[in-house]
Motif scaffolding. Structure first.
Motif, PDB file in Angstrom:
ATOM      1  N   PHE A  99       0.686  -1.203  -0.009  1.00  0.00           N
ATOM      2  CA  PHE A  99       0.000   0.159   0.063  1.00  0.00           C
ATOM      3  C   PHE A  99       0.924   1.107  -0.051  1.00  0.00           C
ATOM      4  CE2 PHE A  99      -2.465   3.386   1.818  1.00  0.00           C
ATOM      5  CZ  PHE A  99      -3.662   3.179   1.075  1.00  0.00           C
ATOM      6  N   ASN A 100       2.106   1.268   0.915  1.00  0.00           N
ATOM      7  CA  ASN A 100       2.874   2.600   0.942  1.00  0.00           C
ATOM      8  C   ASN A 100       3.517   2.640  -0.395  1.00  0.00           C
ATOM      9  OD1 ASN A 100       1.900   3.307   3.468  1.00  0.00           O
ATOM     10  ND2 ASN A 100       3.442   2.062   4.553  1.00  0.00           N
ATOM     11  N   LEU A 101       3.994   1.412  -0.929  1.00  0.00           N
ATOM     12  CA  LEU A 101       4.609   1.598  -2.089  1.00  0.00           C
ATOM     13  C   LEU A 101       4.051   2.165  -3.275  1.00  0.00           C
ATOM     14  CD1 LEU A 101       7.286   0.530  -3.616  1.00  0.00           C
ATOM     15  CD2 LEU A 101       5.834  -1.456  -4.476  1.00  0.00           C
ATOM     16  N   LEU A 106       2.694   5.212  -7.174  1.00  0.00           N
ATOM     17  CA  LEU A 106       1.833   5.197  -8.184  1.00  0.00           C
ATOM     18  C   LEU A 106       0.434   6.161  -7.984  1.00  0.00           C
ATOM     19  CD1 LEU A 106       1.494   1.146  -8.381  1.00  0.00           C
ATOM     20  CD2 LEU A 106       3.002   2.642  -9.837  1.00  0.00           C
ATOM     21  N   GLY A 107       0.478   6.682  -6.805  1.00  0.00           N
ATOM     22  CA  GLY A 107      -0.412   7.623  -6.428  1.00  0.00           C
ATOM     23  C   GLY A 107      -1.569   7.254  -5.715  1.00  0.00           C
ATOM     24  N   PRO A 108      -2.435   8.150  -5.166  1.00  0.00           N
ATOM     25  CA  PRO A 108      -3.243   7.561  -4.181  1.00  0.00           C
ATOM     26  C   PRO A 108      -4.596   7.009  -4.895  1.00  0.00           C
ATOM     27  CG  PRO A 108      -3.373  10.059  -4.386  1.00  0.00           C
ATOM     28  CD  PRO A 108      -2.062   9.679  -5.106  1.00  0.00           C
ATOM     29  N   GLN A 109      -4.771   7.227  -5.960  1.00  0.00           N
ATOM     30  CA  GLN A 109      -5.981   6.502  -6.663  1.00  0.00           C
ATOM     31  C   GLN A 109      -5.539   5.085  -6.952  1.00  0.00           C
ATOM     32  OE1 GLN A 109      -7.507   8.447 -10.289  1.00  0.00           O
ATOM     33  NE2 GLN A 109      -8.631   6.461 -10.768  1.00  0.00           N
ATOM     34  N   ALA A 110      -4.370   5.032  -7.593  1.00  0.00           N
ATOM     35  CA  ALA A 110      -3.765   3.633  -7.789  1.00  0.00           C
ATOM     36  C   ALA A 110      -3.812   2.765  -6.651  1.00  0.00           C
ATOM     37  CB  ALA A 110      -2.529   3.630  -8.459  1.00  0.00           C
ATOM     38  N   ALA A 115      -6.392  -1.444  -3.168  1.00  0.00           N
ATOM     39  CA  ALA A 115      -6.871  -2.032  -1.762  1.00  0.00           C
ATOM     40  C   ALA A 115      -8.069  -2.391  -1.873  1.00  0.00           C
ATOM     41  CB  ALA A 115      -6.995  -0.479  -0.812  1.00  0.00           C
ATOM     42  N   ALA A 116      -8.978  -2.210  -2.994  1.00  0.00           N
ATOM     43  CA  ALA A 116     -10.278  -2.646  -3.227  1.00  0.00           C
ATOM     44  C   ALA A 116     -10.439  -3.915  -3.788  1.00  0.00           C
ATOM     45  CB  ALA A 116     -10.913  -1.636  -4.211  1.00  0.00           C
ATOM     46  N   ALA A 145      10.399   8.303  -9.788  1.00  0.00           N
ATOM     47  CA  ALA A 145      10.285   9.022  -8.519  1.00  0.00           C
ATOM     48  C   ALA A 145       8.936   8.868  -7.855  1.00  0.00           C
ATOM     49  CB  ALA A 145      10.420  10.624  -9.061  1.00  0.00           C
ATOM     50  N   GLU A 146       8.784   9.638  -6.617  1.00  0.00           N
ATOM     51  CA  GLU A 146       7.675   9.447  -6.082  1.00  0.00           C
ATOM     52  C   GLU A 146       6.630  10.104  -6.756  1.00  0.00           C
ATOM     53  OE1 GLU A 146       7.770  10.473  -1.716  1.00  0.00           O
ATOM     54  OE2 GLU A 146       9.267   8.993  -1.481  1.00  0.00           O
ATOM     55  N   TRP A 147       5.315   9.944  -6.563  1.00  0.00           N
ATOM     56  CA  TRP A 147       4.289  10.305  -7.305  1.00  0.00           C
ATOM     57  C   TRP A 147       4.119  11.816  -7.042  1.00  0.00           C
ATOM     58  CZ3 TRP A 147       1.093   8.767 -10.968  1.00  0.00           C
ATOM     59  CH2 TRP A 147      -0.159   9.494 -11.161  1.00  0.00           C
ATOM     60  N   ASN A 148       4.041  12.562  -8.112  1.00  0.00           N
ATOM     61  CA  ASN A 148       3.914  14.052  -8.256  1.00  0.00           C
ATOM     62  C   ASN A 148       2.585  14.279  -8.825  1.00  0.00           C
ATOM     63  OD1 ASN A 148       4.061  13.623 -10.852  1.00  0.00           O
ATOM     64  ND2 ASN A 148       6.189  14.572 -11.001  1.00  0.00           N
TER      65      ASN A 148
END
Length: 171
Positions: A99-101, A106-110, A115-116, A145-148
């Motif tokens: 989840f953290n990865l 990948l962003g909060p939506q992904a 999670a669903a 890079a981290e999701w922007n």
């Protein structure tokens, strides 16, 4: 050959080799495949690679774009005649901190979409989402890079590979 269309060719080499050997083998396979695909003499084709820049396929006076990806036992390459390409391959595996990865890269939506899903489907879905993101970034010439909040615009094509690998082509 794994896939071809729209001026793009994807090839793969399956072999459990040390990374340096895998890199040499996929580059040789790219030259061989390009020679057959473009009906050219293999001696007129070379791979140009400079650290920090995307590799290029030199074709007797013109260039094509290249993207490479390696995971345990499999190396893939994409050749783009009409523009940039990106490719990524990943082994499907259960990642405890998925989840953290997903949220971070990948962003909060992904992350919420993953999670669903039922837990048994999550490793495959995560690998598919990861390879899509990584391939799109490679196509755009960007490093992971981290999701922007930004997702490079491109066409994505999931490649049909034998388990446990998944791969995505961006063009």
């Amino acid at each position: 050959m794994l896939w071809s269309g729209d001026g793009v060719l994807v090839i793969g080499v399956a072999a459990a080799l040390p990374r340096a050997e895998a890199r040499l083998r996929i580059r040789a396979a790219v030259r061989e495949a390009a020679a057959r695909w473009l009906k050219m003499d293999i001696e007129a084709i070379s791979v140009a690679s400079t650290p920090g820049t995307p590799p290029r396929l030199l074709l007797a006076g013109r260039a094509a774009t290249l993207s490479f990806s390696h995971d345990e036992g499999l190396s893939l390459a994409a050749i783009g005649l009409h523009g940039p390409v990106g490719i990524d391959v990943m082994r499907v595996q259960d990642i405890s901190d998925w989840f953290n990865l997903a949220r971070d890269y990948l962003g909060p939506q992904a992350a919420d979409e993953l999670a669903a899903r039922p837990a048994a489907q999550r490793p495959l879905a995560l690998a598919q989402a990861w390879t899509a993101r990584e391939a799109a970034l490679k196509r755009a010439g960007l490093q992971l890079a981290e999701w922007n909040g930004a997702a490079p615009a491109c066409r994505l094509h999931a490649l049909a590979l034998a388990a446990p690998h998944v791969a995505t082509l961006a063009y």
